[in-house]
Design an enzyme around this catalytic site. Structure first.
Site, mmCIF file in Angstrom:
data_model
loop_
_atom_site.group_PDB
_atom_site.id
_atom_site.type_symbol
_atom_site.label_atom_id
_atom_site.label_comp_id
_atom_site.label_asym_id
_atom_site.label_seq_id
_atom_site.Cartn_x
_atom_site.Cartn_y
_atom_site.Cartn_z
ATOM 1 N N GLU A 177 0.838 -1.214 0.000
ATOM 2 C CA GLU A 177 0.000 0.000 0.000
ATOM 3 C C GLU A 177 0.869 1.259 0.000
ATOM 4 O O GLU A 177 0.572 2.235 -0.674
ATOM 5 C CB GLU A 177 -0.920 0.020 1.232
ATOM 6 C CG GLU A 177 -2.063 -0.974 1.159
ATOM 7 C CD GLU A 177 -3.035 -0.678 0.022
ATOM 8 O OE1 GLU A 177 -3.305 0.502 -0.254
ATOM 9 O OE2 GLU A 177 -3.506 -1.649 -0.608
ATOM 10 N N CYS A 201 -11.423 3.120 -15.426
ATOM 11 C CA CYS A 201 -11.769 4.534 -15.267
ATOM 12 C C CYS A 201 -10.471 5.334 -15.114
ATOM 13 O O CYS A 201 -10.224 5.988 -14.109
ATOM 14 C CB CYS A 201 -12.678 4.694 -14.042
ATOM 15 S SG CYS A 201 -13.460 6.300 -13.989
HETATM 16 S S1 SF4 Z 1 -18.519 4.749 -17.102
HETATM 17 FE FE1 SF4 Z 1 -18.027 6.188 -15.507
HETATM 18 S S2 SF4 Z 1 -16.998 4.965 -13.955
HETATM 19 FE FE2 SF4 Z 1 -17.008 3.779 -15.827
HETATM 20 S S3 SF4 Z 1 -15.064 4.258 -16.849
HETATM 21 FE FE3 SF4 Z 1 -16.599 5.658 -17.665
HETATM 22 S S4 SF4 Z 1 -16.426 7.462 -16.368
HETATM 23 FE FE4 SF4 Z 1 -15.427 5.798 -15.286
#
Ligand code: SF4
Length: 357
Positions: free
Chosen positions: A41, A196
């Site tokens: 971590e 993301c």
């Molecule tokens: S849908 Fe929303 S949470 Fe998923 S990758 Fe795209 S921006 Fe990120």
């Protein structure tokens, strides 16, 4: 149309992602040893997985247990951290290991408050250790999780602001399930790191699109809001290169501050007033080192005076600890110097070795 989230539904989707695509074979997974989890971590803060893996393995080879780390010399610890950056992480790790040895009878504490009492362990790291090592239903909020939540729930504002951070913590606490917490936390980190992503997120591969407000409102590139821009501060220094029979003078930096406890070249702040004192030294090309909060411009100078002579003329050299200097032979392999060296020092020593060969 975006449907409102239910907490259970959110957690279910994230856990399903964990079972399907989450990372399960990283060197710090498949263990509940809090020492190993803690080490990973800390190393993973501001550093990518692929960079961390070799450091993690070498570190564990040298210090297989928290007591081995507690009993080590700081130079040894910093040596194994050299090149990974953010050296306060290594110093805090070492301090915390000593506290675990001396104040917790060598046993890793299990509860959040005791974990947070250790140097370098903040709320999120304590949550990760509690969840991964002790199966506690603790929430985490590292950079990856912040980004996923800020986008999914269209959180306005920069998360350096306390109100925004509190909002994100509240969300993370609310969404973290009591069951399969470790899998959920791992999946949130994986989603942030692999799907993301900060730039060019892979929304088409994301299990959260149906509810993600940023995606639904076409605001993915706008969220999370960036830190308001300020001019980056800069500092300029000379690094003084004293060579004597293929040996070079290194000095240990003070224990705190940048590169605290690492070995470097004697350093003097480059001000108009001191420039004159170094006009006869040979200048090597400037090195630019970017810290997170400022730029350091380093001008290495090949000195033609002795160190004693310079010290008489340059009282600023007391930046260094006067009793911690040593001559290192440039003919020895650098890896055999069992001390911590900042990356620009390592690079400069390599260059000097090449010119002497
Ligand atoms: S849908 Fe929303 S949470 Fe998923 S990758 Fe795209 S921006 Fe990120």
């Amino acid at each position: 149309m975006t449907r409102a989230w239910s907490e259970v539904e959110f957690a279910q989707k994230v856990i399903a992602y964990y079972h399907q695509s989450g990372r399960k074979d990283l060197p710090w997974q498949n263990t509940q040893d809090p020492y190993r989890i803690w080490l990973s971590e800390i190393m993973l803060q501001q550093t990518q997985v692929k960079t961390v893996i070799p450091y993690y393995q070498k570190f564990l080879q040298a210090f297989p247990s928290v007591l081995d780390l507690a009993n080590a010399e700081q130079d040894q610890v910093l040596h194994l951290w050299s090149g990974l950056g953010y050296y306060s992480r290594a110093r805090n790790l070492h301090k915390a290991a000593k506290m675990i040895r001396d104040e917790f009878a060598g046993q890793f504490p299990e509860n959040q408050a005791e974990l947070e009492s250790l140097p370098g362990i903040g709320r999120s790291t304590a949550g990760a250790i509690a969840a991964f090592a002790f199966n506690k239903p603790s929430a985490i909020l590292d950079g990856n999780v912040k980004r996923v939540l800020a986008r999914c729930f269209a959180i306005e504002g920069w998360y350096g602001q306390t109100t925004v951070l509190n909002q994100l913590w509240e969300l993370s606490e609310k969404l973290t399930p009591n069951q399969e917490t470790a899998g959920y936390n791992q999946a949130m980190m994986d989603l942030g790191a692999l799907v993301c992503k900060r730039s060019k997120p892979l929304c088409q591969e994301c299990p959260l699109t149906a509810h993600c407000l940023a995606f639904q409102q076409d605001r993915v590139s706008e969220l999370p809001h960036k830190k308001p821009k300020k001019a980056r501060p800069a500092k300029s220094v000379y690094w003084l290169i004293y060579l004597d029979k293929q040996r070079i003078l290194l000095q240990k930096r003070p224990p705190s501050g940048i590169w605290g406890g690492l070995w470097s070249l004697p350093e003097v702040e480059r001000t108009e007033a001191v420039k004159q004192n170094y006009s006869s030294a040979r200048r090597l090309p400037e090195i630019l080192h970017k810290f997170s909060h400022y730029d350091l411009h380093i001008t290495p100078l090949l000195m033609n005076k002795t160190i004693e002579k310079t010290m008489q003329q340059e009282p600023n050299m007391s930046i260094m600890e006067a009793d911690s200097s040593d001559w290192y032979s440039l003919t020895e392999p650098l890896e055999e110097l069992a001390i911590g060296l900042p990356t620009p020092v390592t690079n400069l020593l390599k260059q000097l070795k090449q010119t002497l060969e």
